[in-house]
Design an enzyme around this catalytic site. Structure first.
Site, PDB file in Angstrom:
ATOM      1  N   GLY A  91     -39.743 -17.998 -30.524  1.00 51.24           N
ATOM      2  CA  GLY A  91     -40.755 -18.802 -29.830  1.00 51.24           C
ATOM      3  C   GLY A  91     -40.298 -19.504 -28.577  1.00 51.24           C
ATOM      4  CD  GLU A  94     -38.346 -24.806 -32.890  1.00 52.64           C
ATOM      5  OE1 GLU A  94     -38.741 -23.891 -32.139  1.00 52.64           O
ATOM      6  OE2 GLU A  94     -38.548 -24.779 -34.114  1.00 52.64           O
ATOM      7  CG  ASP A  95     -41.801 -22.428 -30.451  1.00 50.01           C
ATOM      8  OD1 ASP A  95     -41.294 -23.208 -31.279  1.00 50.01           O
ATOM      9  OD2 ASP A  95     -42.326 -21.352 -30.779  1.00 50.01           O
ATOM     10  CG  ASP A 147     -47.183 -27.203 -37.294  1.00 48.17           C
ATOM     11  OD1 ASP A 147     -48.032 -28.096 -37.233  1.00 48.17           O
ATOM     12  OD2 ASP A 147     -47.347 -26.158 -37.952  1.00 48.17           O
ATOM     13  CE  LYS A 176     -49.640 -27.018 -33.784  1.00 49.78           C
ATOM     14  NZ  LYS A 176     -49.826 -25.958 -34.798  1.00 49.78           N
ATOM     15  CG  ASP A 236     -45.617 -15.384 -33.083  1.00 50.90           C
ATOM     16  OD1 ASP A 236     -45.137 -16.534 -33.162  1.00 50.90           O
ATOM     17  OD2 ASP A 236     -45.670 -14.614 -34.067  1.00 50.90           O
ATOM     18  NE  ARG A 278     -42.742 -13.886 -30.464  1.00 50.80           N
ATOM     19  CZ  ARG A 278     -42.626 -14.883 -31.329  1.00 50.80           C
ATOM     20  NH1 ARG A 278     -42.691 -16.116 -30.913  1.00 50.80           N
ATOM     21  NH2 ARG A 278     -42.430 -14.640 -32.614  1.00 50.80           N
TER      22      ARG A 278
HETATM   23  P1  IMP Z   1     -42.597 -26.302 -38.255  1.00 49.19           P
HETATM   24  O1  IMP Z   1     -41.385 -25.907 -39.030  1.00 49.19           O
HETATM   25  O2  IMP Z   1     -43.826 -26.378 -39.113  1.00 49.19           O
HETATM   26  O3  IMP Z   1     -42.405 -27.558 -37.411  1.00 49.19           O
HETATM   27  O4  IMP Z   1     -42.967 -25.144 -37.277  1.00 49.19           O
HETATM   28  C1  IMP Z   1     -42.078 -24.673 -36.418  1.00 49.19           C
HETATM   29  C2  IMP Z   1     -42.365 -23.261 -35.971  1.00 49.19           C
HETATM   30  O5  IMP Z   1     -43.626 -22.721 -36.399  1.00 49.19           O
HETATM   31  C3  IMP Z   1     -42.418 -23.278 -34.486  1.00 49.19           C
HETATM   32  O6  IMP Z   1     -41.129 -23.143 -33.951  1.00 49.19           O
HETATM   33  C4  IMP Z   1     -43.307 -22.108 -34.174  1.00 49.19           C
HETATM   34  O7  IMP Z   1     -42.522 -20.942 -34.105  1.00 49.19           O
HETATM   35  C5  IMP Z   1     -44.264 -22.035 -35.340  1.00 49.19           C
HETATM   36  N1  IMP Z   1     -45.543 -22.707 -35.002  1.00 49.19           N
HETATM   37  C6  IMP Z   1     -45.933 -23.964 -35.299  1.00 49.19           C
HETATM   38  N2  IMP Z   1     -47.156 -24.220 -34.813  1.00 49.19           N
HETATM   39  C7  IMP Z   1     -47.557 -23.090 -34.184  1.00 49.19           C
HETATM   40  C8  IMP Z   1     -48.748 -22.725 -33.457  1.00 49.19           C
HETATM   41  O8  IMP Z   1     -49.700 -23.495 -33.264  1.00 49.19           O
HETATM   42  N3  IMP Z   1     -48.743 -21.467 -32.942  1.00 49.19           N
HETATM   43  C9  IMP Z   1     -47.735 -20.577 -33.100  1.00 49.19           C
HETATM   44  N4  IMP Z   1     -46.604 -20.871 -33.764  1.00 49.19           N
HETATM   45  C10 IMP Z   1     -46.523 -22.131 -34.303  1.00 49.19           C
HETATM   46 MG    MG Z   2     -40.261 -21.587 -33.094  1.00 48.65          MG
END
Ligand code: IMP
Ligand code: MG
Length: 196
Positions: free
Chosen positions: A65, A119-120, A123, A151, A179, A185
């Protein structure tokens, strides 16, 4: 004087209002210009913290990402740094599975190094928590977390996010590295899931 001619057909390509990925439609949400400005601001902060350093910090790109974000960010960094990559995965379709899998890397040893984790998007924060634990295990000298997007309504973990590009509501987005099941992407703008 050099100048570029932009044709009407180019403009349609440069900023498409809607894109279709498999079964889902996404609409334009954050144009590239705003993403670029956010990256400028993040790079200014990182440069203020690292410019003039005598070590060689690691820029840790979290694949896939953050490939586009890392590339744009690195072009703006004004100190010697080394690019290292690591591949993690936690998403399936538009939903976080809650399980973070280490699929690859890191591509260099991080022990004793100062690391900027790139990181992208943050969440649920599961990925960033797993990464911060990994940084301790691998004995990195120090680490900072840099994310293009956050977020805040979803993120309730304690890991400090040192550099944040933009905050967004709890919506599923794609583009600029992000993605939906592996595609989307490549778009330079960010699109949001169209729920109409
Ligand atoms: P987390 O572990 O829930 O914080 O999510 C991290 C990863 O989930 C990010 O690095 C993204 O690759 C993916 N991700 C989270 N939210 C989104 C979204 O809205 N669109 C696409 N990928 C997401
Ligand atoms: Mg990611």
């Amino acid at each position: 004087m050099d100048f570029f001619v932009i044709l009407a057909s180019d403009i349609c390509w440069l900023e498409m209002e809607k894109i279709k990925l498999y079964d889902k439609t996404f609409r334009l949400y954050i144009p590239y210009e705003r993403i670029s400005e956010a990256i400028d601001r993040v790079a200014d902060k990182i440069n203020a913290d690292f410019r003039g350093c005598t070590d060689i910090p690691v820029v840790l790109c979290i694949l896939n990402g953050s490939v586009l974000f890392t590339a744009e960010l690195m072009k703006r960094l004004e100190f010697n740094c080394e690019l290292v990559s690591m591949k993690l995965s936690s998403y399936s379709g538009t939903i976080s599975t809650g399980v973070v899998r280490n699929l690859l890397g890191p591509t260099s040893d991080l022990s004793g190094r100062r690391v900027i984790v790139v990181e992208d998007i943050v969440d649920t924060g599961n990925t960033i928590v797993a990464l911060s634990e990994y940084m301790k295990e691998t004995k990195a000298a120090d680490y900072k977390v840099c994310t293009m997007l956050l977020k805040p309504d979803v993120y309730k973990k304690d890991v400090n996010l040192d550099y944040v590009g933009m905050e967004i509501p709890n919506r599923f987005i794609v583009g600029f590295g992000l993605d939906y099941d592996g595609i989307g992407r490549n778009y330079k703008d960010i699109y949001v899931l169209d729920e109409e």
